[in-house]
Design a protein around this motif. Structure first.
Motif, PDB file in Angstrom:
ATOM      1  N   ARG A  89       0.754  -1.146  -0.053  1.00  0.00           N
ATOM      2  CA  ARG A  89       0.043   0.148  -0.008  1.00  0.00           C
ATOM      3  C   ARG A  89       0.785   1.156   0.010  1.00  0.00           C
ATOM      4  NH1 ARG A  89      -2.998  -3.706  -0.474  1.00  0.00           N
ATOM      5  NH2 ARG A  89      -4.935  -4.078   0.585  1.00  0.00           N
ATOM      6  N   ILE A  90       0.538   2.017  -0.560  1.00  0.00           N
ATOM      7  CA  ILE A  90       1.050   3.669  -0.827  1.00  0.00           C
ATOM      8  C   ILE A  90       0.221   4.421  -0.112  1.00  0.00           C
ATOM      9  CG2 ILE A  90       2.323   5.186  -2.036  1.00  0.00           C
ATOM     10  CD1 ILE A  90       3.475   2.379  -2.126  1.00  0.00           C
ATOM     11  N   TYR A  91       0.545   5.397   0.702  1.00  0.00           N
ATOM     12  CA  TYR A  91      -0.520   6.249   1.528  1.00  0.00           C
ATOM     13  C   TYR A  91       0.229   7.833   1.377  1.00  0.00           C
ATOM     14  CZ  TYR A  91      -3.190   2.683   3.618  1.00  0.00           C
ATOM     15  OH  TYR A  91      -3.924   1.771   3.915  1.00  0.00           O
ATOM     16  N   ARG A  92      -0.394   8.617   1.169  1.00  0.00           N
ATOM     17  CA  ARG A  92      -0.080  10.121   1.027  1.00  0.00           C
ATOM     18  C   ARG A  92      -0.783  10.994   2.485  1.00  0.00           C
ATOM     19  NH1 ARG A  92      -1.905  15.428  -0.500  1.00  0.00           N
ATOM     20  NH2 ARG A  92      -0.126  16.557  -1.534  1.00  0.00           N
ATOM     21  N   PHE A  93       0.118  11.443   3.211  1.00  0.00           N
ATOM     22  CA  PHE A  93      -0.062  12.035   4.529  1.00  0.00           C
ATOM     23  C   PHE A  93      -0.131  13.583   4.549  1.00  0.00           C
ATOM     24  CE2 PHE A  93       0.279   7.749   5.744  1.00  0.00           C
ATOM     25  CZ  PHE A  93      -0.461   7.417   6.639  1.00  0.00           C
ATOM     26  N   LYS A  94      -0.955  14.256   5.009  1.00  0.00           N
ATOM     27  CA  LYS A  94      -0.931  15.639   5.095  1.00  0.00           C
ATOM     28  C   LYS A  94      -1.259  16.200   6.478  1.00  0.00           C
ATOM     29  CE  LYS A  94      -1.761  20.001   3.344  1.00  0.00           C
ATOM     30  NZ  LYS A  94      -0.927  20.821   2.383  1.00  0.00           N
ATOM     31  N   MET A  95      -0.309  16.913   7.047  1.00  0.00           N
ATOM     32  CA  MET A  95      -0.356  17.482   8.223  1.00  0.00           C
ATOM     33  C   MET A  95      -0.899  18.815   8.283  1.00  0.00           C
ATOM     34  SD  MET A  95       3.619  16.459   9.830  1.00  0.00           S
ATOM     35  CE  MET A  95       4.389  17.577   8.605  1.00  0.00           C
ATOM     36  N   TYR A  96      -1.773  19.046   9.493  1.00  0.00           N
ATOM     37  CA  TYR A  96      -2.330  20.275   9.835  1.00  0.00           C
ATOM     38  C   TYR A  96      -2.014  20.802  11.083  1.00  0.00           C
ATOM     39  CZ  TYR A  96      -5.348  19.231   5.534  1.00  0.00           C
ATOM     40  OH  TYR A  96      -5.595  18.839   4.130  1.00  0.00           O
ATOM     41  N   GLY A  97      -1.223  21.879  11.135  1.00  0.00           N
ATOM     42  CA  GLY A  97      -0.831  22.458  12.515  1.00  0.00           C
ATOM     43  C   GLY A  97       0.315  21.471  13.065  1.00  0.00           C
ATOM     44  N   LEU A  98       0.991  22.062  13.739  1.00  0.00           N
ATOM     45  CA  LEU A  98       2.104  21.315  14.396  1.00  0.00           C
ATOM     46  C   LEU A  98       1.900  21.196  16.112  1.00  0.00           C
ATOM     47  CD1 LEU A  98       5.308  23.075  12.731  1.00  0.00           C
ATOM     48  CD2 LEU A  98       4.401  20.799  12.549  1.00  0.00           C
ATOM     49  N   ASP A  99       1.301  21.756  16.615  1.00  0.00           N
ATOM     50  CA  ASP A  99       1.396  21.766  18.078  1.00  0.00           C
ATOM     51  C   ASP A  99      -0.190  21.904  18.633  1.00  0.00           C
ATOM     52  OD1 ASP A  99       2.249  21.038  20.686  1.00  0.00           O
ATOM     53  OD2 ASP A  99       3.240  23.114  20.976  1.00  0.00           O
ATOM     54  N   PRO A 100      -0.799  21.205  18.842  1.00  0.00           N
ATOM     55  CA  PRO A 100      -0.634  19.662  18.363  1.00  0.00           C
ATOM     56  C   PRO A 100      -0.781  19.413  16.793  1.00  0.00           C
ATOM     57  CG  PRO A 100      -3.030  19.915  19.107  1.00  0.00           C
ATOM     58  CD  PRO A 100      -2.558  21.197  19.188  1.00  0.00           C
ATOM     59  N   VAL A 101      -0.251  18.276  16.477  1.00  0.00           N
ATOM     60  CA  VAL A 101      -0.394  17.899  14.845  1.00  0.00           C
ATOM     61  C   VAL A 101      -1.630  17.197  14.860  1.00  0.00           C
ATOM     62  CG1 VAL A 101       1.118  15.894  15.147  1.00  0.00           C
ATOM     63  CG2 VAL A 101       0.947  17.205  12.682  1.00  0.00           C
ATOM     64  N   SER A 102      -2.260  17.576  13.652  1.00  0.00           N
ATOM     65  CA  SER A 102      -3.379  16.633  13.086  1.00  0.00           C
ATOM     66  C   SER A 102      -2.828  16.068  11.652  1.00  0.00           C
ATOM     67  CB  SER A 102      -4.559  17.338  13.062  1.00  0.00           C
ATOM     68  OG  SER A 102      -5.014  17.860  14.127  1.00  0.00           O
ATOM     69  N   LEU A 103      -3.392  14.936  11.318  1.00  0.00           N
ATOM     70  CA  LEU A 103      -3.091  14.306  10.143  1.00  0.00           C
ATOM     71  C   LEU A 103      -4.377  13.663   9.353  1.00  0.00           C
ATOM     72  CD1 LEU A 103      -0.318  13.131  12.063  1.00  0.00           C
ATOM     73  CD2 LEU A 103       0.492  13.391   9.962  1.00  0.00           C
ATOM     74  N   LEU A 104      -4.204  13.748   8.019  1.00  0.00           N
ATOM     75  CA  LEU A 104      -5.245  13.151   7.167  1.00  0.00           C
ATOM     76  C   LEU A 104      -4.471  12.472   6.194  1.00  0.00           C
ATOM     77  CD1 LEU A 104      -7.860  16.060   6.455  1.00  0.00           C
ATOM     78  CD2 LEU A 104      -8.077  14.238   8.128  1.00  0.00           C
ATOM     79  N   TYR A 105      -5.189  11.334   5.611  1.00  0.00           N
ATOM     80  CA  TYR A 105      -4.118  10.341   4.710  1.00  0.00           C
ATOM     81  C   TYR A 105      -5.162  10.150   3.540  1.00  0.00           C
ATOM     82  CZ  TYR A 105      -6.280   6.392   6.902  1.00  0.00           C
ATOM     83  OH  TYR A 105      -7.157   5.493   7.521  1.00  0.00           O
ATOM     84  N   ASP A 106      -4.678   9.731   2.471  1.00  0.00           N
ATOM     85  CA  ASP A 106      -5.300   8.991   1.274  1.00  0.00           C
ATOM     86  C   ASP A 106      -4.585   7.775   0.870  1.00  0.00           C
ATOM     87  OD1 ASP A 106      -7.446  10.894   0.700  1.00  0.00           O
ATOM     88  OD2 ASP A 106      -5.823  12.132   0.179  1.00  0.00           O
TER      89      ASP A 106
END
Length: 199
Positions: A124-141
């Protein structure tokens, strides 16, 4: 693949290295001293197979992957890092596979890619996107899509000029992924003149 040793270097700070084993190890003194920095959480199932490092001004962002398909992130200021908490942000429970490659996008600091490999149907190959750093949130496809079955990934790399393009080295040459303007995602072989061998 994933169980082999691995080191990663800070692209901006000379002498800063990470190595993998039963946890992540870190040196910032030219190799004179290495220190185990986790993950130490009770949910952690190692060993660590891959790690990537990103320098965000006065902060580190580290992403570590394990043999069982866990992904952990550490986001901390440039301070002494012993016993700092990692965050488990992704886990492949139903079909665990080793994390084979992690790469931050050189054209978007909030994007990184992860390639998993294991049984013949678990790549599987995933692409992750970070939103914010402190705290960090992540979405993925999951961007595996039309990548042919039994195509074992070896290494992944983002395009330096386009955060919607990435390249995958496999047992059978190189593949290029692109997110098109019509939101269609597709892998295409990228091998003209290249033998279909391990990349």
């Amino acid at each position: 693949y994933g169980s082999r040793g691995y080191i990663a270097h800070d692209p901006d700070l000379s002498g800063n290295l990470l190595a993998v084993g039963n946890q992540v190890y870190y040196t910032h003194g030219g190799g004179n001293k290495w220190e185990g920095v986790g993950p130490n959480d009770t949910k952690f199932t190692g060993p660590v197979t891959r790690v990537a490092i990103q320098n965000r001004g006065n902060r580190f962002v580290w992403v570590a992957g394990t043999e069982n398909g866990q992904l952990w992130i550490l986001n901390k200021p440039h301070t002494y890092l012993s016993s700092k908490p990692w965050k488990l942000f992704f886990e492949r429970d139903s079909d665990p596979a080793a994390v084979q490659s992690i790469a931050f996008s050189p054209s978007d600091p909030d994007v990184f890619y992860v390639a998993f490999t294991g049984a013949s149907d678990s790549e599987r190959i995933y692409r992750f996107k970070m939103y914010g750093l402190d705290p960090v949130s992540l979405l993925y496809d999951n961007i595996t899509h039309n990548l042919p079955q039994y195509t074992k990934p070896i290494v992944i790399a983002g395009d330096p000029n386009d955060p919607f393009v990435t390249y995958l080295g496999t047992e059978k040459g190189v593949w290029r992924w692109e997110l098109h303007t019509d939101a269609m995602e597709k892998w295409n072989p990228y091998n003209t003149g290249l033998p279909l061998t391990n990349v």
